[in-house]
Scaffold this motif. Sequence first.
Motif, short mmCIF file in Angstrom:
data_model
loop_
_atom_site.label_atom_id
_atom_site.label_comp_id
_atom_site.label_asym_id
_atom_site.label_seq_id
_atom_site.Cartn_x
_atom_site.Cartn_y
_atom_site.Cartn_z
N PRO A 248 0.83 -1.22 0.00
CA PRO A 248 0.00 0.00 0.00
C PRO A 248 0.85 1.26 0.00
N GLU A 249 0.51 2.19 -0.88
CA GLU A 249 1.30 3.41 -1.01
C GLU A 249 1.27 4.24 0.27
N THR A 250 0.17 4.18 1.00
CA THR A 250 0.03 5.00 2.21
C THR A 250 0.85 4.48 3.38
N LEU A 251 1.46 3.31 3.21
CA LEU A 251 2.23 2.72 4.30
C LEU A 251 3.70 2.49 3.94
N LEU A 252 4.12 3.04 2.82
CA LEU A 252 5.51 2.83 2.38
C LEU A 252 6.50 3.38 3.40
N MET A 253 6.17 4.49 4.03
CA MET A 253 7.08 5.09 5.01
C MET A 253 7.17 4.27 6.29
N ASP A 254 6.18 3.40 6.50
CA ASP A 254 6.14 2.58 7.71
C ASP A 254 6.63 1.15 7.46
N ARG A 255 7.13 0.88 6.26
CA ARG A 255 7.48 -0.49 5.91
C ARG A 255 8.56 -1.07 6.85
N THR A 256 9.57 -0.28 7.17
CA THR A 256 10.64 -0.76 8.04
C THR A 256 10.11 -1.07 9.44
N ARG A 257 9.28 -0.19 9.97
CA ARG A 257 8.71 -0.41 11.30
C ARG A 257 7.80 -1.63 11.31
N LEU A 258 7.06 -1.82 10.23
CA LEU A 258 6.19 -3.00 10.15
C LEU A 258 7.03 -4.28 10.09
N GLN A 259 8.17 -4.21 9.42
CA GLN A 259 9.05 -5.38 9.37
C GLN A 259 9.57 -5.71 10.76
N GLU A 260 9.90 -4.69 11.54
CA GLU A 260 10.35 -4.91 12.91
C GLU A 260 9.24 -5.52 13.76
N LEU A 261 8.02 -5.03 13.60
CA LEU A 261 6.89 -5.58 14.35
C LEU A 261 6.62 -7.03 13.95
N LYS A 262 6.74 -7.30 12.66
CA LYS A 262 6.53 -8.66 12.17
C LYS A 262 7.56 -9.61 12.76
N SER A 263 8.82 -9.19 12.83
CA SER A 263 9.88 -10.02 13.42
C SER A 263 9.64 -10.23 14.91
N GLN A 264 9.21 -9.17 15.59
CA GLN A 264 8.92 -9.28 17.02
C GLN A 264 7.75 -10.23 17.26
N ALA A 396 3.83 -9.04 29.27
CA ALA A 396 4.60 -7.79 29.17
C ALA A 396 5.08 -7.56 27.74
N GLU A 397 5.55 -8.62 27.11
CA GLU A 397 6.05 -8.49 25.73
C GLU A 397 4.91 -8.17 24.77
N LEU A 398 3.74 -8.76 25.01
CA LEU A 398 2.57 -8.48 24.17
C LEU A 398 2.12 -7.03 24.32
N ALA A 399 2.18 -6.52 25.55
CA ALA A 399 1.78 -5.14 25.78
C ALA A 399 2.67 -4.18 24.99
#
Length: 441
Positions: A248-264, A396-399
């Motif tokens: 999604p074009e509206t989330l391109l700037m958040d792609r790196t942060r989403l990758q970090e969340l996905k790994s977590q 705690a980790e989920l929070a």
Amino acid sequence: MAPKGILGAFPTAMNLILEGKVKETVHNAFWDHLKEQLSATPPDFSCALELLKEIKEILLSLLLPRQNRLRIEIEEALDMDLLKQEAEHGALKVLYLSKYVLNMMALLCAPVRDEAVQKLENITDPVWLLRGIFQVLGRMKMDMVNYTIQSLQPHLQEHSIQYERAKFQELLNKQPSLLNHTTKWLTQAAADLTMSPPTCPDTSDSSSVAGPSPNEAANNPEPLSPTMVLCQGFLNLLLWDLENEEFPETLLMDRTRLQELKSQLHQLTIMASVLLVASSFSGSVLFGSPQFVDKLKRITKSLLEDFHSRPEEAILTVSEQVSQEIHQSLKNMGLVALSSDNTASLMGQLQNIAKKENCVRSVIDQRIHLFLKCCLVLGVQRSLLDLPGGLTLIEAELAELGQKFVNLTQHNQQVFGPYYTEILKTLISPAQALETKVESV
């Protein structure tokens, strides 16, 4: 001459150590010099005057615009022209002025600094008192900086939202097709909501570890609404290949942060699966100890660093270490240790977690996604009150994960909400829609 490699190995650490030593030496030399000046006959007040001038400037900087009375009082009490005259006549009362400064600090400091200011009141040596005053004033300056930042944060955030939206609109004006991938993303999310939620491939095997049913507030079928479609869309991103060209074009700037969340999220899924299987073999005695659970978490987390590239090898090491910890802890508590058959069974079930189709892992993965959905709909704190079974050991980790996810999605909706609203109008019929525009959840 020392080899270049040796000198270059620790430049940053050495520089920091040297810098700290130099600062400490300079500071000590300054205060020693001040003590010599004040102890001289007659006293030399030149350094003391410079200190009082700086103290005055700091105190004035701590005042709010409306505190005019205190501003006038400080200007009069620390009138530098008058103090210079007193110093020239050897009548400068350094200790008296320091006590005045302390009283003013007590009025201006945050409650967290009250104790530090009170401790200074017991110091009678003027040099040590001034030194302590400067230390506490430094902290008070940082308190004021933090307060100012917090006060400005809503305005800065609003400016950031408007700026990001304006820049995106400029691009959209040049490329009318810029929202095509965003439209496909939301269309898929709407379609997903009309389908029944996936279940564990082997519910009979997972019933013993699945725990209580998930939070009904987020799992019950509901009429389509813009907010629910967006929630589903954001959740889908955690399952996507984030290198997908149709991101999604509206989330391109958040792609790196989403990758970090996905790994977590992936790491928490494996960790919770390991803890759930381990608890079924060791009972409530060991897992009733927060220290034991924390130790297993640390072990599992450190050994899972290579899970992405070498899942079988990583989980084998985890199974061996976890089994050993359980065996040793049961033995230390005077309880019956695991038999060789139970140990083999435990290690086998732990190693099976490396398989994506593993039922325990599937259940945990689904329930973490359900928790994240609850966070988007209900908020993190309310979602923690009704955790799906099997997730309490990683609360705690989920929070932390949930809050990061909510923060990301809320900001994204604040920026791109108007565009989402227009797209969703074409996906949701008026009879289905429960809301007229997209709002932050």
